[in-house]
Design a protein around this motif. Structure first.
Motif, short mmCIF file in Angstrom:
data_model
loop_
_atom_site.label_atom_id
_atom_site.label_comp_id
_atom_site.label_asym_id
_atom_site.label_seq_id
_atom_site.Cartn_x
_atom_site.Cartn_y
_atom_site.Cartn_z
N ALA A 112 -4.42 -8.33 3.49
CA ALA A 112 -3.45 -8.94 2.58
C ALA A 112 -3.36 -8.31 1.18
O ALA A 112 -2.27 -7.95 0.74
N SER A 113 -4.45 -8.18 0.45
CA SER A 113 -4.35 -7.76 -0.95
C SER A 113 -4.03 -6.27 -1.06
O SER A 113 -4.19 -5.50 -0.11
N TRP A 114 -3.60 -5.86 -2.26
CA TRP A 114 -3.23 -4.47 -2.49
C TRP A 114 -4.43 -3.54 -2.30
O TRP A 114 -4.36 -2.54 -1.58
N ASN A 115 -5.53 -3.84 -2.95
CA ASN A 115 -6.72 -2.98 -2.86
C ASN A 115 -7.23 -2.91 -1.43
O ASN A 115 -7.60 -1.83 -0.94
N ASN A 116 -7.29 -4.06 -0.76
CA ASN A 116 -7.76 -4.06 0.63
C ASN A 116 -6.86 -3.21 1.52
O ASN A 116 -7.34 -2.48 2.40
N SER A 117 -5.57 -3.29 1.31
CA SER A 117 -4.64 -2.51 2.14
C SER A 117 -4.79 -1.02 1.88
O SER A 117 -4.75 -0.21 2.82
N ILE A 118 -4.95 -0.64 0.62
CA ILE A 118 -5.13 0.77 0.29
C ILE A 118 -6.42 1.31 0.92
O ILE A 118 -6.45 2.40 1.52
N VAL A 119 -7.50 0.53 0.80
CA VAL A 119 -8.80 0.99 1.31
C VAL A 119 -8.77 1.14 2.82
O VAL A 119 -9.20 2.16 3.38
N THR A 120 -8.30 0.13 3.53
CA THR A 120 -8.33 0.16 4.99
C THR A 120 -7.36 1.21 5.55
O THR A 120 -7.68 1.89 6.54
N THR A 121 -6.19 1.35 4.94
CA THR A 121 -5.25 2.37 5.42
C THR A 121 -5.77 3.76 5.11
O THR A 121 -5.65 4.69 5.94
N GLY A 122 -6.38 3.95 3.94
CA GLY A 122 -6.93 5.25 3.60
C GLY A 122 -8.08 5.65 4.49
O GLY A 122 -8.29 6.85 4.75
N ALA A 123 -8.84 4.68 4.99
CA ALA A 123 -9.95 5.00 5.90
C ALA A 123 -9.46 5.62 7.20
O ALA A 123 -10.20 6.31 7.89
N LEU A 124 -8.19 5.36 7.54
CA LEU A 124 -7.59 5.97 8.74
C LEU A 124 -6.66 7.11 8.36
O LEU A 124 -5.86 7.56 9.19
N TYR A 125 -6.78 7.56 7.10
CA TYR A 125 -6.03 8.73 6.61
C TYR A 125 -4.51 8.54 6.71
O TYR A 125 -3.78 9.53 6.87
N TRP A 126 -4.06 7.31 6.65
CA TRP A 126 -2.63 7.03 6.67
C TRP A 126 -1.94 7.68 7.86
O TRP A 126 -0.81 8.19 7.76
N LYS A 127 -2.59 7.70 9.00
CA LYS A 127 -2.12 8.50 10.14
C LYS A 127 -0.72 8.12 10.61
O LYS A 127 0.14 8.98 10.81
N SER A 128 -0.48 6.83 10.81
CA SER A 128 0.86 6.42 11.29
C SER A 128 1.91 6.69 10.23
O SER A 128 3.03 7.13 10.54
N TRP A 129 1.58 6.41 8.97
CA TRP A 129 2.51 6.69 7.88
C TRP A 129 2.87 8.17 7.85
O TRP A 129 4.05 8.53 7.72
N ALA A 130 1.86 9.02 7.96
CA ALA A 130 2.10 10.46 7.90
C ALA A 130 2.95 10.93 9.07
O ALA A 130 3.87 11.76 8.90
N PHE A 131 2.67 10.42 10.26
CA PHE A 131 3.42 10.85 11.44
C PHE A 131 4.90 10.52 11.30
O PHE A 131 5.77 11.37 11.51
N TYR A 132 5.20 9.26 10.94
CA TYR A 132 6.62 8.86 10.84
C TYR A 132 7.31 9.55 9.66
O TYR A 132 8.51 9.84 9.74
N ALA A 133 6.58 9.82 8.59
CA ALA A 133 7.17 10.55 7.47
C ALA A 133 7.56 11.97 7.90
O ALA A 133 8.63 12.47 7.54
N VAL A 134 6.68 12.62 8.68
CA VAL A 134 6.99 13.97 9.16
C VAL A 134 8.21 13.95 10.07
O VAL A 134 9.09 14.82 9.99
#
Length: 553
Positions: free
Chosen positions: A420-442
């Protein structure tokens, strides 16, 4: 009182207190439904009163009184406004923004000013259901005053032509199987049920369908109770997960946590659906084979969510009643640009859920996956889906990769939605290297100018025996190829596309996902093209046949 009753169970299981409250509520609905069924159907006022008293008692025993006062105030204000201005175009719009604004004000209080991300089932949960019910009611009342030739068939079916009495309206709003946690139903569904209109005039035995839904809900609840303490998204914030585990171990754990989190939602929805089935409001007649349908207020299709091949397929079969509400009360009501209608629908959906930053991480990722996934399906799917394609043999692999990608994406959406929170979301997504975000952005970059990878892929279609089909919206038929039958063919294809896009309330079992429908429509398009070419060749041969000379006698 309920807190004292649940404290020993809470200590033994370690489940979150709000989750345990919700489970207790769902199970209490079943004996309540048994008592409700003892009331003869001709005593409609007594049935309304039973729902009102029971819902009020449950709410006040679990949540503070100020929240209840807000619910009552909103309910009464909407009723009076709908009665006084039911013929005015602005009435449902004012009701919609008023109800959504009231809900948003409560979210600001509970999620921004005094946030507790570990609590999800509070007084705003029934308020979310109330927003759906009151706004749907307002639009249906307004549709009842409009000319029939200006309404869609769905709007005609749900239109309220005779304004209901206050007791009937309160019975609908406080209908106990759906009041506190949904699934929300339309006023006409409730009215048909109470008044015993067809097909609810002869409701068959509810025993077997109720047992099925209750049993599935209990099994999923047990799975969640046993394993949720070991596999949950909150562990993704620990030092062990972040600093000691490898990347692939973190990915595997997130998939397990996603499965357990979804089991929690599945259990709640199936228990609620079972209560609706037990009272009979879920009955939806019989299908073409004479089989009973209990899907009038269905809210989840577990099989299609778990085996979806695209994130779009998941959203189509997840929280179905809310999706229908968004389509009927937002998307279909916005005039002009469909892009604007889609944007406003996304915004309303986000506001309806709340203001935790993690929610918006999930929504933005979902939007990216839908757009990028559409690019991939339109470009790559013909290579594997067309019958004459040389790559058709690899379609199972294509489908499997789509399922894996969908599961990875949905698990990341669920992760930020939970922490839920901003910091928690940044930390957990960063631990997976933003993989889904990066794929769809590409994908979005490569499918845009100047790369236009979609054109490159279409250029190699002939090498694999694939026919490129031009699309307008979903389908476009080339009239030059189809000759004189172009209008009829286009009309038939558009009809199928409208059936896919239209809300199919109570018929979720017929919806096989966008991948399946695209295959079906693609094959239909190929058949039309083949027939058109055959007719043109035949016409060409006839034009070159020499005319036989005739002699006069």
């Amino acid at each position: 009182m309920i807190d004292a009753l649940l404290d020993p169970i809470l200590a033994a299981t370690g489940m979150p207190a709000d989750t345990l409250k919700a489970a207790f509520l769902m199970l209490f609905l079943y004996p309540s439904a048994a008592v409700f069924n003892l009331i003869p159907r001709r005593f409609r006022a007594l049935r309304h009163a039973f729902s009102i008293v029971l819902s009020v008692s449950l709410y006040t025993s679990m949540f503070p009184l100020p929240g209840f006062a807000q619910l009552v105030a909103q309910t009464v204000v909407v009723y009076l406004l709908a009665w006084a201005a039911r013929g005015q175009k602005w009435m449902p719009v004012v009701v919609f923004f008023g109800a959504l604004g009231h809900l948003s004000a409560n979210f600001v209080w509970t999620q921004l000013l005094y946030p507790d991300v570990s609590v999800r089932f509070d007084h705003t949960s029934p308020m979310m259901v109330l927003v759906i019910k009151t706004t749907s009611f307002a639009w249906s009342v307004h549709d009842g005053t409009r000319r029939k030739d200006r309404l869609t068939q769905d709007e005609k079916d749900l239109a309220i032509k005779s304004f209901p009495g206050l007791l009937e309206y309160l019975g609908y709003v406080f209908f106990f199987p759906t009041f506190l946690a949904g699934p929300a139903l339309n006023f006409r569904d409730y009215q048909m049920f109470i008044d015993s209109e067809a097909p609810m005039d002869r409701i068959p035995s509810v025993v077997i369908p109720t047992i099925k839904q209750l049993g599935l809900g209990l099994i999923l609840s047990a799975v969640y109770a046993v394993f949720s303490s070991r596999f949950n998204y909150w562990f993704c914030l620990t030092d062990t997960y972040l600093n000691q585990w490898s990347f692939w171990k973190r990915v595997a754990f997130v998939q397990a946590a996603a499965l357990l989190t979804k089991a929690q939602y599945y259990a709640g929805w199936k228990l609620a659906e079972g209560a609706c089935t037990m009272v009979g409001v879920s009955y939806n007649g019989v299908d073409e084979k004479g089989r009973e349908k209990w899907d009038r207020v269905i809210n989840i299709d577990i099989r299609r969510c778990e085996f979806a091949q695209s994130p779009k397929e998941v959203t189509d079969h997840w929280n179905i009643r809310t999706t229908l509400w968004l389509r009927r009360c937002v998307y279909n009501r916005v005039g002009g640009s469909r892009s604007l209608a889609k944007l406003l629908t996304y915004v309303v959906s986000a506001f309806w859920h709340g203001f935790y930053p993690g929610y918006y991480f999930a929504f933005v990722l979902g939007a990216l996956s839908n757009v990028a996934g559409g690019h991939l399906r339109r470009s790559l799917r013909p290579l594997f889906a067309q019958d004459k394609s040389k790559l058709r043999v690899f379609k199972p692999i294509y489908d499997f990769l789509g399922w894996v990608g969908t599961y990875l994406t949905v698990s990341m959406m669920g992760m930020t939605f939970t922490v839920a929170s901003w910091n928690n979301s940044i930390v957990t997504t960063g631990a997976l290297y933003w993989k889904s975000w990066a794929f769809y952005a590409v994908v979005l970059v490569l499918w845009s100018w100047p790369f236009r990878l979609d054109r490159v892929i279409r250029a190699i279609y002939p090498l694999f025996g694939v026919t490129h089909v031009e699309r307008k919206h979903r389908l476009h038929v080339n009239p030059e190829v189809l000759d004189g039958d172009a209008n009829g063919a286009a009309e038939g294809v558009d009809q199928v596309a409208r059936q896919v896009a239209a809300p199919q309330e109570g018929h979720a079992e017929k919806h096989h996902g966008w991948g399946h429908m695209e295959d079906k429509l693609q094959k239909q398009e190929e058949d039309k093209l083949d027939k058109g070419m055959k007719r043109r060749r035949k016409s060409s041969r006839q034009e070159h046949v020499p005319q036989r000379k005739t002699t006069q006698r």
